[in-house]
Enzyme design. Structure first.
Site, PDB file in Angstrom:
ATOM      1  CB  THR A 177      -0.472   0.239   1.004  1.00  0.00           C
ATOM      2  OG1 THR A 177      -1.722  -1.013   1.350  1.00  0.00           O
ATOM      3  CG2 THR A 177      -1.577   1.201   1.115  1.00  0.00           C
ATOM      4  CD  GLU A 182       6.900  13.594  10.674  1.00  0.00           C
ATOM      5  OE1 GLU A 182       7.439  14.666  10.554  1.00  0.00           O
ATOM      6  OE2 GLU A 182       5.801  13.228  11.139  1.00  0.00           O
ATOM      7  CB  VAL A 238       3.882   8.804  14.731  1.00  0.00           C
ATOM      8  CG1 VAL A 238       2.749   8.942  15.896  1.00  0.00           C
ATOM      9  CG2 VAL A 238       5.255   7.606  15.769  1.00  0.00           C
ATOM     10  N   GLY A 250      -0.043   8.892   9.957  1.00  0.00           N
ATOM     11  CA  GLY A 250       0.405   8.266   8.789  1.00  0.00           C
ATOM     12  C   GLY A 250       0.825   9.780   8.021  1.00  0.00           C
ATOM     13  CB  ILE A 262      -0.858  14.225  11.402  1.00  0.00           C
ATOM     14  CG1 ILE A 262      -2.082  13.883  10.801  1.00  0.00           C
ATOM     15  CG2 ILE A 262      -0.274  15.090  12.484  1.00  0.00           C
ATOM     16  CD1 ILE A 262      -2.944  13.769  12.297  1.00  0.00           C
ATOM     17  N   GLY A 265     -11.500  -3.217   4.641  1.00  0.00           N
ATOM     18  CA  GLY A 265      -9.490  -3.071   4.274  1.00  0.00           C
ATOM     19  C   GLY A 265      -9.887  -1.739   5.899  1.00  0.00           C
ATOM     20  CD  GLU A 297      -4.123  -5.619   8.363  1.00  0.00           C
ATOM     21  OE1 GLU A 297      -3.842  -6.664   7.776  1.00  0.00           O
ATOM     22  OE2 GLU A 297      -3.686  -4.444   7.956  1.00  0.00           O
ATOM     23  CE  LYS A 311       0.357   3.939  14.207  1.00  0.00           C
ATOM     24  NZ  LYS A 311      -1.221   4.554  14.013  1.00  0.00           N
TER      25      LYS A 311
END
Ligand SMILES: NC(=O)c1ccc[n+]([C@@H]2O[C@H](COP(=O)([O-])OP(=O)(O)OC[C@H]3O[C@@H](n4cnc5c(N)ncnc54)[C@H](OP(=O)(O)O)[C@@H]3O)[C@@H](O)[C@H]2O)c1
Length: 437
Positions: free
Chosen positions: A14, A131, A134, A136, A138, A189, A192, A207
């Site tokens: 992904t 980066e 944590v 994604g 941001i 999706g 999981e 995180k």
């Protein structure tokens, strides 16, 4: 024009495939911004034959990500495989060992081995950028590591798992059960097939451990986190919270106290009017409280190919812009030797407001006995409400208590006392209330 920065990417799922695509789509813009082209020179994944919807014809294929990480053909190694051991750990270590910059989105790896990897990066004078690990997309790592230099952080907390926030948002908005919302999250999706890692709070804890280190300059302690997931949250809790002016969120909270640092992940009631309560569905948010700038709230997409690729590419661009002789900042905001030992504040000393929901036998004296147990433990109540129990209105009652600021130890003692008294028909529900602006 300077020479191109040659990027090697291990992991083309992904995130990896999105990174390749955005680097190609934005090649001209990135070249202008970085002062040199950024090219994907080599890649690795498990299945060479899989069509990933991106053009990999210009990149050398490696079956083994460690060989890619060590090889001479790249300037930066980008790890997008995942997992805290195996090929992810081995390849990141190999790249740092040969003095190569690394970019990763792997929170599990950093939570478990971050200090050791930071030491290797420091020794070899290279960057370890993370980066995307944590929240994604941001930019919270850069904010905490660079923009807030000089600030003393007192508390950092956030919604760090989109799956949990999606489930809680739908439970509240549509009156659905936890199980129904989880099934939908899996269908879409967001979750999981085995959702334990998300819904029991482990992902949030990984995180949080990184944010705690950046916030307090302490060594990462990902095993020293009080952990409770959202699988016990029911419609009764959501409705009671809403009636009282609260919304339930799974928060990761790190806070400095007189006894040490509290790191906790648990369902939390936040005032419905607070900014963090408005963060819905898969969106993430991080609140940072400091002495100089005051309170910050960063919110945005915490996952997904493009959002995560945005953070990965920001990290790659930083390396593309750096030049020989450039002094790299330390991985966790200060050199590893300057990070203080993590001192855990015992959870029993946590102070805050509490929501307690009890299902009791409808008998004379129960209400008074419950109030008595609270008083006995010095707990002052903001409200105590009794109403008919939806499941069994004839023989049971629901009692909802909201306490003023008290300690975890007092609440646990009071609830244990009520349980021993034999008035309860089901397990009591206790949810902490978090102060939030
Ligand atoms: N997905 C997100 O929204 C998101 C957000 C933030 C952070 N992250 C982090 O980003 C990382 C990647 O996540 P993802 O969602 O992109 O994972 P993913 O879709 O499962 O992709 C993983 C990739 O790693 C490759 N891989 C697995 N084992 C390998 C091996 N032994 N050698 C070489 N390649 C191997 C797989 O190859 P094949 O394709 O050939 O099977 C696949 O391309 C993880 O650390 C994750 O925590 C993800």
């Amino acid at each position: 024009m300077s020479e191109a920065l040659r990027v090697g990417i291990a992991g083309l799922g992904t995130v990896g495939a999105s990174v390749v695509k955005v680097l190609a789509d934005k090649a001209a813009e990135l070249t202008r911004q970085c002062g040199r082209p950024v090219v994907v020179a080599a890649v690795s994944a498990r299945d060479k034959g899989r069509d990933r919807g991106v053009d990999l014809s210009g990149a050398t294929w490696f079956d083994d990500p460690v060989e890619l990480a060590k090889g001479d053909g790249i300037d930066v190694f980008v790890e997008l495989i995942g997992g805290n051991e195996g090929p992810a750990r081995a390849s990141v270590e190999a790249a740092l060992q040969v003095g190569r910059h690394v970019v990763t989105a792997n929170k599990a790896l950093l939570a478990r081995h971050g200090l050791e990897l930071a030491s290797i990066a420091e020794k070899n004078g290279v960057l370890l950028n993370y980066e995307a690990a944590v929240a994604g997309g941001i930019p919270v790592i850069k904010t905490m590591r660079e923009a807030l230099a000089g600030n003393t952080v007192t508390r950092v907390f956030g919604i760090l798992n989109g799956t949990c926030n999606y489930i809680l948002t739908r439970m509240e908005a549509e009156g659905l059960s936890f199980e129904a919302c989880l099934a939908d999250a899996q269908r879409l999706g967001y979750a999981e097939a085995d959702p334990t890692f998300d819904i029991e709070g482990y992902d949030t804890a990984h995180k949080l451990s990184i944010l705690t280190s950046l916030a307090f300059g302490s060594r990462i302690a990902s095993d020293d986190i009080y952990l409770e997931g959202i699988s016990n949250i029911t419609q009764a809790d959501i409705r009671a919270a809403s009636e009282l002016g609260y919304r339930i969120k799974l928060l990761g909270v790190a806070q400095r106290t007189d006894e040490g640092i509290e790191q906790r992940v648990h369902p939390t009631m936040v005032p419905t009017a607070s900014v963090i309560a408005q963060v819905n569905s898969v969106t993430n948010a991080v609140a940072i409280e400091t002495d100089i700038v005051g309170d910050l709230l960063l919110s945005g997409p915490g996952a997904g190919g493009n959002a995560t690729a945005s953070a990965v590419i920001g990290d790659i661009a930083d390396i593309a812009k750096s030049r020989p002789g450039f002094q790299h900042g330390p991985v966790f905001g200060r050199p590893v030797s300057e990070l203080s030992p993590y001192v855990r504040a015992p959870m029993r000393s946590h102070e805050g407001g509490y929501f307690i929901r009890l299902t009791v036998h409808d008998r004379v004296g129960v209400f008074a006995a419950v109030a008595g147990r609270m008083a006995e433990n010095g707990i002052s109540l903001e409200s105590i409400v009794q109403h008919a129990n939806g499941a069994d209105p004839v023989t049971q009652k629901t009692v909802i208590l909201v306490s003023h600021e008290t300690t975890e130890a007092a609440v646990r003692k009071a609830v244990d006392g009520i349980t021993e008294d034999g008035h309860l028909t089901t397990k009591p529900q206790v949810i902490r209330i978090e102060r939030a602006a």
